[in-house]
Enzyme design. Structure first.
Site, short mmCIF file in Angstrom:
data_model
loop_
_atom_site.label_atom_id
_atom_site.label_comp_id
_atom_site.label_asym_id
_atom_site.label_seq_id
_atom_site.Cartn_x
_atom_site.Cartn_y
_atom_site.Cartn_z
N ALA A 156 0.85 -1.20 0.00
CA ALA A 156 0.00 0.00 0.00
C ALA A 156 0.88 1.24 0.00
CB ALA A 156 -0.92 -0.01 1.22
N VAL A 181 5.13 -4.10 -3.99
CA VAL A 181 6.01 -3.97 -2.82
C VAL A 181 7.29 -3.24 -3.22
CG1 VAL A 181 5.07 -6.06 -1.77
CG2 VAL A 181 7.16 -6.19 -3.11
N GLU A 238 4.05 0.66 -13.96
CA GLU A 238 3.36 1.90 -13.66
C GLU A 238 4.17 3.08 -14.18
OE1 GLU A 238 0.14 2.32 -12.21
OE2 GLU A 238 0.83 4.04 -13.35
N ALA A 273 3.76 9.62 -12.41
CA ALA A 273 4.79 10.42 -11.74
C ALA A 273 4.17 10.96 -10.46
CB ALA A 273 5.25 11.55 -12.64
N CYS A 293 12.51 6.15 -8.64
CA CYS A 293 12.63 5.33 -9.85
C CYS A 293 13.89 5.55 -10.67
CB CYS A 293 11.43 5.54 -10.76
SG CYS A 293 9.97 4.70 -10.18
N PHE A 294 14.19 6.81 -10.97
CA PHE A 294 15.19 7.06 -12.01
C PHE A 294 16.55 6.43 -11.68
CE2 PHE A 294 13.19 11.04 -14.18
CZ PHE A 294 12.20 10.22 -14.69
C1 UDX Z 1 9.24 9.08 -12.80
C2 UDX Z 1 8.61 8.89 -14.19
O1 UDX Z 1 8.25 10.17 -14.73
C3 UDX Z 1 7.39 7.98 -14.09
O2 UDX Z 1 6.86 7.73 -15.39
C4 UDX Z 1 7.79 6.67 -13.43
O3 UDX Z 1 6.66 5.85 -13.26
C5 UDX Z 1 8.45 6.94 -12.08
O4 UDX Z 1 9.56 7.82 -12.23
P1 UDX Z 1 8.72 10.59 -10.68
O5 UDX Z 1 10.08 10.16 -10.19
O6 UDX Z 1 7.58 10.48 -9.74
O7 UDX Z 1 8.32 9.78 -11.98
O8 UDX Z 1 8.81 12.13 -11.10
P2 UDX Z 1 9.30 12.93 -12.41
O9 UDX Z 1 8.33 14.00 -12.66
O10 UDX Z 1 9.63 12.05 -13.53
O11 UDX Z 1 10.63 13.63 -11.87
C6 UDX Z 1 11.78 12.90 -11.52
C7 UDX Z 1 12.90 13.84 -11.14
O12 UDX Z 1 13.39 14.53 -12.28
C8 UDX Z 1 12.50 14.92 -10.15
O13 UDX Z 1 13.51 15.07 -9.20
C9 UDX Z 1 12.35 16.14 -11.02
O14 UDX Z 1 12.54 17.35 -10.31
C10 UDX Z 1 13.43 15.91 -12.04
N1 UDX Z 1 13.21 16.63 -13.31
C11 UDX Z 1 12.12 16.34 -14.09
C12 UDX Z 1 14.13 17.57 -13.75
O15 UDX Z 1 15.13 17.83 -13.06
N2 UDX Z 1 13.93 18.21 -14.94
C13 UDX Z 1 12.86 17.94 -15.73
O16 UDX Z 1 12.74 18.57 -16.80
C14 UDX Z 1 11.91 16.99 -15.29
P1 ADP Z 2 6.38 2.02 -4.14
O1 ADP Z 2 6.91 3.42 -4.38
O2 ADP Z 2 6.94 1.00 -5.10
O3 ADP Z 2 4.89 1.97 -4.03
P2 ADP Z 2 6.62 1.92 -1.24
O4 ADP Z 2 7.84 1.71 -0.43
O5 ADP Z 2 5.90 3.22 -1.19
O6 ADP Z 2 7.01 1.54 -2.74
O7 ADP Z 2 5.53 0.81 -0.86
C1 ADP Z 2 5.78 -0.55 -0.78
C2 ADP Z 2 4.88 -1.13 0.31
O8 ADP Z 2 4.97 -2.57 0.25
C3 ADP Z 2 5.24 -0.72 1.73
O9 ADP Z 2 4.12 -0.14 2.37
C4 ADP Z 2 5.64 -2.08 2.42
O10 ADP Z 2 5.22 -2.15 3.79
C5 ADP Z 2 4.87 -3.08 1.57
N1 ADP Z 2 5.41 -4.42 1.62
C6 ADP Z 2 6.71 -4.82 1.49
N2 ADP Z 2 6.82 -6.16 1.56
C7 ADP Z 2 5.56 -6.66 1.74
C8 ADP Z 2 5.00 -7.98 1.87
N3 ADP Z 2 5.77 -9.07 1.82
N4 ADP Z 2 3.67 -8.09 2.05
C9 ADP Z 2 2.89 -6.99 2.09
N5 ADP Z 2 3.33 -5.72 1.96
C10 ADP Z 2 4.66 -5.55 1.78
#
Ligand code: UDX
Ligand code: ADP
Length: 449
Positions: free
Chosen positions: A10, A87, A157, A160, A272-273
């Site tokens: 979650a 997770v 997914e 952003a 992510c990045f």
């Molecule tokens: C990213 C991807 O966009 C998304 O598709 C993927 O699922 C998860 O990773 P997120 O990390 O949530 O999403 O945010 P994003 O808006 O992509 O920004 C990432 C980082 O890049 C931030 O720190 C942002 O400030 C920076 N950024 C973004 C820049 O420095 N310049 C830009 O032009 C755009």
């Molecule tokens: P994301 O950005 O990928 O959603 P998060 O760290 O925000 O990652 O969320 C991952 C969630 O998965 C956390 O709330 C964590 O407690 C939960 N989690 C990790 N391992 C398990 C597991 N084995 N069963 C259920 N929940 C889990």
């Protein structure tokens, strides 16, 4: 098979994604489960565990009707035939692949729980970012209980943070990868039906599992690479007198390049990045593709260099010493409109400032609870919700996150509160620098002389 949906995890992905799926599929029950009781309690309260514009409204519209949050993981696995796994998969900090590969321990634990608790055939949907070919390993773990059939799909997914609800409601594309046999195709169709409740069919792409997993890594690597490219230009702009905002404007008008992700700044953060690019580097090395690995690794080193450069320029502007000086960081979240601080450039900058013996004060409208945890290892740190108070007696402000509230501050009042000469470093290029200079500020910005 029934139509109900479980999601294990979650977090930032599972919570918002399931809330939107529930809202758009009122005839399906959606059960979001997690091992973390406090997180589940927060999802069931008025104070959701993550800040995301529009999320409260979506959750309130369906929580208790067809959207449920609980710690009953076994119950959800039994009740639902479509099981998402969201997770956490952080970068490994130990052992083989440390610093590069994904740590799959949480994810493997989730897969084992599914195989133990399942009471029939299940479709398992991999939602966490995972290295390519994990669906295969997941299938292997699941098949330790061969009495049931598990079909593993990859459904990366692309949302952003900060715009998660908008991205979920109106995605560029939904990607579903699955086995190409009869059973796999049926499972893909079952998942397509979930999204087709609100996403036009032409935007729902189906591929084989590995293309799907690889596409997620590739998309994030391409976006990160754009940011590192523009940040590399920003350094050259500072050295030569060109202006990165002007250069980016010119680049963006080329339809082949496009205007998005050309904003120079303190470097990319977020969950992510960096993780995905490191993963890609690891994959390339695993397959002996060292040139490819080096290429992608430079995207990360460019990002780190940008943060070092910001601190080096600050030191230079403050007469080559920060010792005992008060430096205010405006913004600790890795981007605006989120409280998330994972991999935030502000933390790296705070660590570098601490090495210079600066006194650091951090302000942020949403991220201070996370900042408190992230900065616990440092001394000389103050957290201050009010930006005007954060500025009191400061020698410099480093604007780190592009929050709207910083665009509209009363900068004359901020200036009055600071020690002179007062420096502002706009690392996001969102402020009116000539106006700030007219107030008396010394100014610095990324990519501008
Ligand atoms: C990213 C991807 O966009 C998304 O598709 C993927 O699922 C998860 O990773 P997120 O990390 O949530 O999403 O945010 P994003 O808006 O992509 O920004 C990432 C980082 O890049 C931030 O720190 C942002 O400030 C920076 N950024 C973004 C820049 O420095 N310049 C830009 O032009 C755009
Ligand atoms: P994301 O950005 O990928 O959603 P998060 O760290 O925000 O990652 O969320 C991952 C969630 O998965 C956390 O709330 C964590 O407690 C939960 N989690 C990790 N391992 C398990 C597991 N084995 N069963 C259920 N929940 C889990």
């Amino acid at each position: 098979m029934n139509r109900d949906i479980a999601c294990i995890g979650a977090g930032y992905i599972g919570g918002p994604t399931m809330a939107v799926i529930a809202q758009k599929n009122p005839d399906r029950k959606v059960m979001v489960v997690d091992i973390n009781q406090a997180r589940i309690d927060a999802w069931n309260s008025d104070n959701l565990p993550i800040y995301e514009p529009g999320l409260d409204e979506v959750v309130k519209s369906c929580r208790g009707k067809n959207l449920f949050f609980s710690t009953d993981i076994a119950g959800a696995i039994k009740a639902c035939d479509i099981i998402f796994v969201g997770v956490n998969t952080p970068t490994k900090t130990f052992g083989e692949g440390a610093g590069y590969a994904s740590d799959l321990q949480y994810w493997e634990a989730a897969a084992r729980t599914i195989s133990q608790e399942a009471n029939g055939d299940k479709i398992v949907v991999e939602k966490s970012t995972l290295p390519v070919r994990t669906a295969d390993s997941m299938a292997a773990v699941l098949h330790t209980h061969p009495e049931h059939t598990f079909t593993v799909l990859s459904n990366p997914e692309f949302l952003a943070e900060g715009s998660a609800i908008r991205d979920l409601l109106d995605p560029d594309r939904v990607l579903i990868g699955g086995p190409q046999d009869r059973r796999g195709k049926a499972a893909i169709k079952a998942l397509v039906d979930v999204y087709a409740a609100w996403v036009p069919r032409r935007r729902i792409l189906t591929t084989n599992v590995w293309s799907s997993e690889m596409s997620k890594l590739a998309a994030n690597a391409m976006l990160a690479q754009r940011i590192s490219s523009v940040n590399a230009f920003s350094a050259l702009c500072e050295a030569t007198g060109a202006d990165i905002q002007e250069v980016a404007g010119v680049l963006g008008m080329d339809k082949r390049i496009g205007p998005k992700f050309l904003q120079a700044g303190p470097g990319f953060g977020g969950s992510c990045f960096k993780k995905d690019v490191l993963n890609l580097v690891y994959l390339c090395r695993t397959y002996g593709l060292d040139d490819c690995a080096d290429y992608w690794e430079s995207v990360i080193s460019m990002n780190e260099a940008q943060q070092k450069r910001i601190v080096a320029r600050t030191v230079k502007a403050l007469f080559n010493t920060l010792a005992g000086k008060r430096i205010a960081l405006f913004g600790f979240a890795f981007k605006a409109n989120t409280g998330d601080t994972r991999e935030t450039p502000s933390l790296t900058v705070a660590n570098l400032l601490a090495e210079e013996h600066a006194q650091i004060v951090v302000t942020d409208p949403k991220a201070l609870p996370n900042a408190e945890r992230d900065l616990a290892h440092l001394q000389n740190i103050t957290l201050e919700p009010d930006p005007y108070r954060a500025a009191e007696g400061a020698d410099a402000i480093l604007l780190m996150t592009e929050w709207d509230c910083y665009r509209t501050l009363d900068w004359a009042r901020v200036y009055a509160a600071m020690r002179k000469p007062a420096l502002i470093f706009d690392t996001r290029n969102i402020l009116d620098l000539p106006a700030l200079r007219a107030l008396g500020f010394n100014t610095l910005a990324v990519g501008r002389a």
